[in-house]
Write a protein that holds these residues in place. Sequence first.
Motif, short mmCIF file in Angstrom:
data_model
loop_
_atom_site.label_atom_id
_atom_site.label_comp_id
_atom_site.label_asym_id
_atom_site.label_seq_id
_atom_site.Cartn_x
_atom_site.Cartn_y
_atom_site.Cartn_z
N GLY A 120 14.42 -10.83 1.92
CA GLY A 120 15.68 -10.42 1.63
C GLY A 120 16.13 -9.59 0.70
N ASP A 121 17.06 -9.79 -0.04
CA ASP A 121 17.57 -8.55 -1.14
C ASP A 121 17.04 -9.04 -2.35
OD1 ASP A 121 19.16 -11.12 -1.48
OD2 ASP A 121 21.09 -9.77 -1.41
N ARG A 122 16.05 -10.13 -2.49
CA ARG A 122 15.57 -10.57 -3.74
C ARG A 122 14.60 -9.32 -4.37
NH1 ARG A 122 13.63 -16.50 -2.38
NH2 ARG A 122 13.33 -15.55 -0.12
N PRO A 123 14.73 -8.94 -5.53
CA PRO A 123 13.78 -7.97 -6.27
C PRO A 123 12.55 -7.99 -6.39
CG PRO A 123 14.79 -9.29 -8.06
CD PRO A 123 15.17 -9.87 -6.71
N VAL A 124 11.74 -8.57 -5.00
CA VAL A 124 10.32 -8.74 -5.22
C VAL A 124 9.67 -7.80 -4.46
CG1 VAL A 124 8.82 -10.35 -4.30
CG2 VAL A 124 10.63 -11.17 -5.56
N VAL A 125 8.54 -7.25 -4.77
CA VAL A 125 7.69 -6.17 -3.93
C VAL A 125 6.73 -7.11 -3.13
CG1 VAL A 125 6.18 -4.35 -4.26
CG2 VAL A 125 8.13 -4.60 -5.81
N LEU A 126 6.17 -6.66 -2.25
CA LEU A 126 4.91 -7.25 -1.08
C LEU A 126 4.17 -6.33 -1.37
CD1 LEU A 126 7.37 -8.42 1.73
CD2 LEU A 126 6.42 -9.71 -0.05
N GLN A 127 2.85 -7.05 -1.45
CA GLN A 127 1.66 -6.26 -1.22
C GLN A 127 0.54 -6.76 -0.30
OE1 GLN A 127 -0.64 -5.56 -5.37
NE2 GLN A 127 -1.70 -7.01 -4.58
N GLY A 128 -0.19 -5.77 0.48
CA GLY A 128 -1.01 -6.13 1.56
C GLY A 128 -0.71 -5.21 2.58
N ASN A 129 -1.16 -5.84 3.69
CA ASN A 129 -1.99 -7.01 3.99
C ASN A 129 -2.78 -6.72 5.14
OD1 ASN A 129 0.13 -6.94 6.17
ND2 ASN A 129 0.33 -9.13 6.22
N ALA A 130 -3.44 -5.57 5.40
CA ALA A 130 -4.29 -5.34 6.61
C ALA A 130 -5.42 -6.18 6.64
CB ALA A 130 -4.95 -3.76 6.35
N ASP A 131 -5.84 -6.51 7.73
CA ASP A 131 -7.02 -7.55 7.80
C ASP A 131 -8.19 -6.86 7.58
OD1 ASP A 131 -9.37 -8.87 8.77
OD2 ASP A 131 -8.70 -9.07 10.96
N PRO A 132 -8.90 -7.32 6.54
CA PRO A 132 -10.30 -6.35 6.21
C PRO A 132 -11.09 -6.35 7.00
CG PRO A 132 -9.79 -8.16 4.58
CD PRO A 132 -8.96 -8.46 5.80
N GLY A 133 -11.17 -7.08 8.02
CA GLY A 133 -11.95 -6.90 9.14
C GLY A 133 -11.83 -5.56 10.08
N VAL A 134 -10.75 -4.93 9.92
CA VAL A 134 -10.43 -3.92 10.64
C VAL A 134 -11.39 -2.68 10.15
CG1 VAL A 134 -8.67 -2.82 9.30
CG2 VAL A 134 -8.61 -2.37 11.73
N LEU A 135 -11.94 -2.68 9.12
CA LEU A 135 -12.99 -1.79 8.50
C LEU A 135 -14.22 -1.71 9.42
CD1 LEU A 135 -11.95 -2.01 4.64
CD2 LEU A 135 -11.20 -0.39 6.24
N TYR A 136 -14.58 -2.84 9.74
CA TYR A 136 -15.69 -2.79 10.70
C TYR A 136 -15.31 -2.14 11.99
CZ TYR A 136 -17.29 -6.63 7.47
OH TYR A 136 -17.87 -7.27 6.44
N GLY A 137 -14.09 -1.93 12.38
CA GLY A 137 -13.85 -1.22 13.67
C GLY A 137 -13.81 0.24 13.67
N SER A 138 -13.19 0.67 14.65
CA SER A 138 -13.10 2.21 15.04
C SER A 138 -12.00 2.83 14.13
CB SER A 138 -12.72 2.42 16.53
OG SER A 138 -11.31 1.83 16.93
N HIS A 139 -12.02 4.17 14.07
CA HIS A 139 -10.91 4.57 13.49
C HIS A 139 -9.71 4.50 14.15
CE1 HIS A 139 -13.41 7.34 10.41
NE2 HIS A 139 -13.70 6.39 10.42
N GLU A 140 -9.60 4.32 15.30
CA GLU A 140 -8.36 4.42 16.25
C GLU A 140 -7.93 3.09 15.84
OE1 GLU A 140 -10.91 7.30 18.06
OE2 GLU A 140 -11.23 4.90 17.59
N SER A 141 -8.60 1.80 15.65
CA SER A 141 -8.13 0.62 15.21
C SER A 141 -7.71 0.55 13.86
CB SER A 141 -9.15 -0.44 15.30
OG SER A 141 -9.77 -0.52 16.49
N ILE A 142 -7.99 1.39 13.02
CA ILE A 142 -7.57 1.30 11.60
C ILE A 142 -6.47 1.95 11.45
CG2 ILE A 142 -7.84 2.62 9.39
CD1 ILE A 142 -11.00 2.11 9.69
N THR A 143 -6.26 3.16 12.41
CA THR A 143 -4.85 4.07 12.47
C THR A 143 -3.77 3.11 13.19
OG1 THR A 143 -5.90 6.11 12.82
CG2 THR A 143 -3.83 6.08 13.71
N ASP A 144 -4.24 2.15 14.27
CA ASP A 144 -3.15 1.30 14.70
C ASP A 144 -2.62 0.29 13.67
OD1 ASP A 144 -3.40 2.65 17.02
OD2 ASP A 144 -4.68 0.97 17.90
N VAL A 145 -3.64 -0.47 12.94
CA VAL A 145 -3.15 -1.02 11.91
C VAL A 145 -2.39 -0.66 10.84
CG1 VAL A 145 -4.39 -2.70 9.91
CG2 VAL A 145 -5.26 -2.90 12.14
N VAL A 146 -2.59 0.63 10.43
CA VAL A 146 -2.06 1.26 9.23
C VAL A 146 -0.47 1.50 9.94
CG1 VAL A 146 -1.63 3.42 7.88
CG2 VAL A 146 -3.73 2.14 7.86
#
Length: 369
Positions: A296-322
């Motif tokens: 919500g409006d709380r002053p908290v930043v989020l960090q993340g959160n792609a599945d590390p396993g996508v890096l085993y995949g195709s560039h198309e999959s990486i683009t989709d996840v991003v």
Amino acid sequence: MAEHSFPPLKNDLLLRAARGETVERPPIWVMRQAGRYLPEYHEAKGGRDFFECCRSPEIASTLTLQPIERFGGLIDAAIIFSDILVIPQAMGMTVEMVDKKGPHFPDPLQTPQDKQYIELMERHVDVAKELDYVYKAITLTRKKLDGRVPLFGFTGAPWTLLCYMVEGGGTKLFKQVKTWIYKYPEETKALLQKISELCVEYLALQVKAGAQIVQVFDSWAGELSPSSFKKFSQPYLAYIAKHLPLRLKELGLEQVPMVVFPKGAWYALDACADMGYQVIGMDWLHDPAEAVKIIGDRPVVLQGNADPGVLYGSHESITDVVTEMVKGFSWAERKKGWIVNLGHGITPFVNPDDLKFFFQEIHRLTKTD
């Protein structure tokens, strides 16, 4: 330790984002960005044992800088090459890194009646002396970074450190630690409190040595039920968030942003937003759009959160996840509140060129015309 003077910071994007400011693009770094997926890591490590590398400021700083040099201009932070298990080592426990198996404690804690538990609880741990090699590595790395990007310090969270100390290493069952929390809850809490106090001092001394932002890794948080998380993890994460700023003030040091990463504890996002951390690290089990709503409006930043396993995949999959992440974190509308990362550390055998493509796609899909 003497105070240090460092070159001015040329890229403060990550620190500005961590403070909740509106920024020109989301900053990027990834957990385990310095590590065994890089060919140059194996060259620099040579035949040395893992903890030997951690204990050598020269080697630790070299390894920390490798991703900054390889991915120059694409990532916005370095994280000191070390390990969460240096705290149990400082407490007097033996920890070995076994090849292809991971960390191993030859003599884990058995029960609170165990002589080792009693000794641990009574022992005064001099974190300044025992972990001096980490501070030296941080100071040397800050100098070598020459202001290119800020430097993360980190610690393991009390609950996760306890898991290793009683299990004796990685586990799928968590039999020992579940025995502790359900059979010896008070003794468990006493040990968690002691670890929490050491974490605060350890992080404060990392900041004194030159760390500009810190992260608390609760890698095994997801092994706790929501109710157990409230008893055995949350109070100790909150203790660190409350007491680190106080300790920094006592030492006459500037405050730094604090990140908490309660991996697997998706149910605790709301509680984590009120703990006092500026940034919450999310694993890939979170839906970013849902997370943005919960914060919500709380002053908290989020960090993340792609599945590390996508890096085993195709560039198309990486683009989709991003693409999904950019949309999920409402980047185009918000222009703040997000630090790009994976949902956990880089896994072995990832091709560094595929990670580079991930970084490039973040830049391409978030750049402002």
